[in-house]
Design an enzyme around this catalytic site. Structure first.
Site: not given
Ligand code: SF4
Length: 347
Positions: A37, A120, A138
């Site tokens: 990520e 996020y 996102d």
């Protein structure tokens, strides 16, 4: 806004059958999921795969990464850009090693307190690794959700993000990781910005923008401010052994990386001459020019060659400068523009 029950089933079924194969989708290790990520922020999947594989080969466990020197971590990140991501991740991994016995905390609040973890990353890692009911919002999700609901609120506003998180909450009460990834994958493969493949979309029947013919008007995003441009001068300074002068960047953008000495163009010569305590006289015309874009600014770089070869004994280098043999390239982490200059020198 609450879409019909079949929406969640349809999008997840599509995801299960059509998702792209990615190495971090083959693992349940939260450290690897977190790494992916972080690498994927602002970077495309196809670029990330090689970096991810190399990184976990070198640092297979949290203990391995926590013991590594920052220079080496940056080396494994070289070319990916946005190096503060790597520094923050490294820092956070050390926190995990020392404060959580090397185990990624599964409590979302503990995880969010780690360096560099924003909303996020928290939602992505916590939902994918532990199925916590947190929605990821996102760029892909903004696009898909705004179109599904024909929603014209400005996605640059924090209030819109908050509203989307609230609206998505009911869908992540179960199988949060799969649902979040389904939304992001739909945005990446089908509901794309310019030519969405609505004919093949598994949730077309739930899509209000498709019904109303407003797909290409969404999402609404106010224009970003113009990027600032900075003129930079780089000097290629050699010694009598043919080695080049390098400087380690300190306390500024790209901190900790190496560069051929670079200064904002006005007074650049004076600054390098002063640092070396030696008058530097480069050729008047640059030998190479390049442009490098960051998210918020652009560098226009002119590269100047200095014909005089400095006698090593005649210059005493400050601590953050060294002489660099071109053969030692593997030992130094260069930001992208410096890697290009290196390639130019190497021919
Ligand atoms: Fe996106 Fe088209 Fe699917 Fe609507 S129908 S979600 S606009 S791909």
């Amino acid at each position: 806004m609450y879409l019909e029950d079949n929406f969640k089933n349809n999008i997840m079924q599509w995801f299960n059958q059509n998702q792209r194969s990615m190495p971090w989708r083959e693992t349940t290790n939260p450290y690897y999921i977190w790494l992916s990520e972080v690498m994927l922020q602002q970077t495309q999947v196809k670029t990330v795969i090689d970096y991810y594989d190399r990184f976990i080969q070198r640092f297979p466990t949290i203990a391995d990464l926590s013991e590594a020197h920052e220079d080496e971590v940056l080396k494994y990140w070289e070319g990916l850009g946005y190096y503060s991501r790597a520094r923050n991740f490294h820092h956070a991994i050390k926190e995990v090693q020392h404060d959580y016995q090397g185990i990624v905390p599964s409590d979302p609040e503990h995880f969010k307190s780690l360096k560099g973890v924003g909303p996020y990353t928290q939602a992505a890692v916590m939902s994918i690794a532990f199925d916590h009911p947190l929605p990821t919002v996102d760029g892909n999700v903004f696009r898909v959700w705004s179109r599904l609901n024909n929603d014209s609120r400005d996605i640059k506003l924090q209030s819109t993000r908050k509203a989307y998180e609230q609206e998505l909450l009911p869908y992540v009460q179960e199988e949060a990781g799969t649902f979040n990834q389904s939304m992001m994958e739909l945005g990446a493969l089908i509901c794309t910005p310019k030519n969405p493949l609505c004919m093949f979309c598994p949730v077309q029947e739930n899509c209000e923008a498709y019904d109303k013919g407003t797909v290409l008007d969404l999402p609404v995003k106010t224009k970003t401010v113009k990027k600032k441009t900075i003129e930079q001068s780089v000097f290629l300074i050699r010694n009598s052994r043919g080695e080049y002068l390098l400087e380690k960047r300190q306390e500024r953008l790209l901190n900790g990386m190496w560069e051929f000495p670079m200064f904002e163009t006005a007074h650049a010569i004076d600054q390098i001459s002063k640092q070396l305590n030696h008058q530097i006289e480069p050729l008047s015309e640059p030998i190479f020019k390049l442009k490098h874009q960051f998210t918020h600014l652009i560098w226009h770089i002119k590269v100047y060659s200095v014909p005089e070869e400095l006698e090593i004994e005649s210059v005493s280098l400050p601590d953050h400068m060294i002489w660099f043999d071109l053969e030692q390239r593997d030992q130094f982490t260069f930001p992208v523009p410096m890697a290009k200059i290196y390639q130019f020198i190497e021919g």
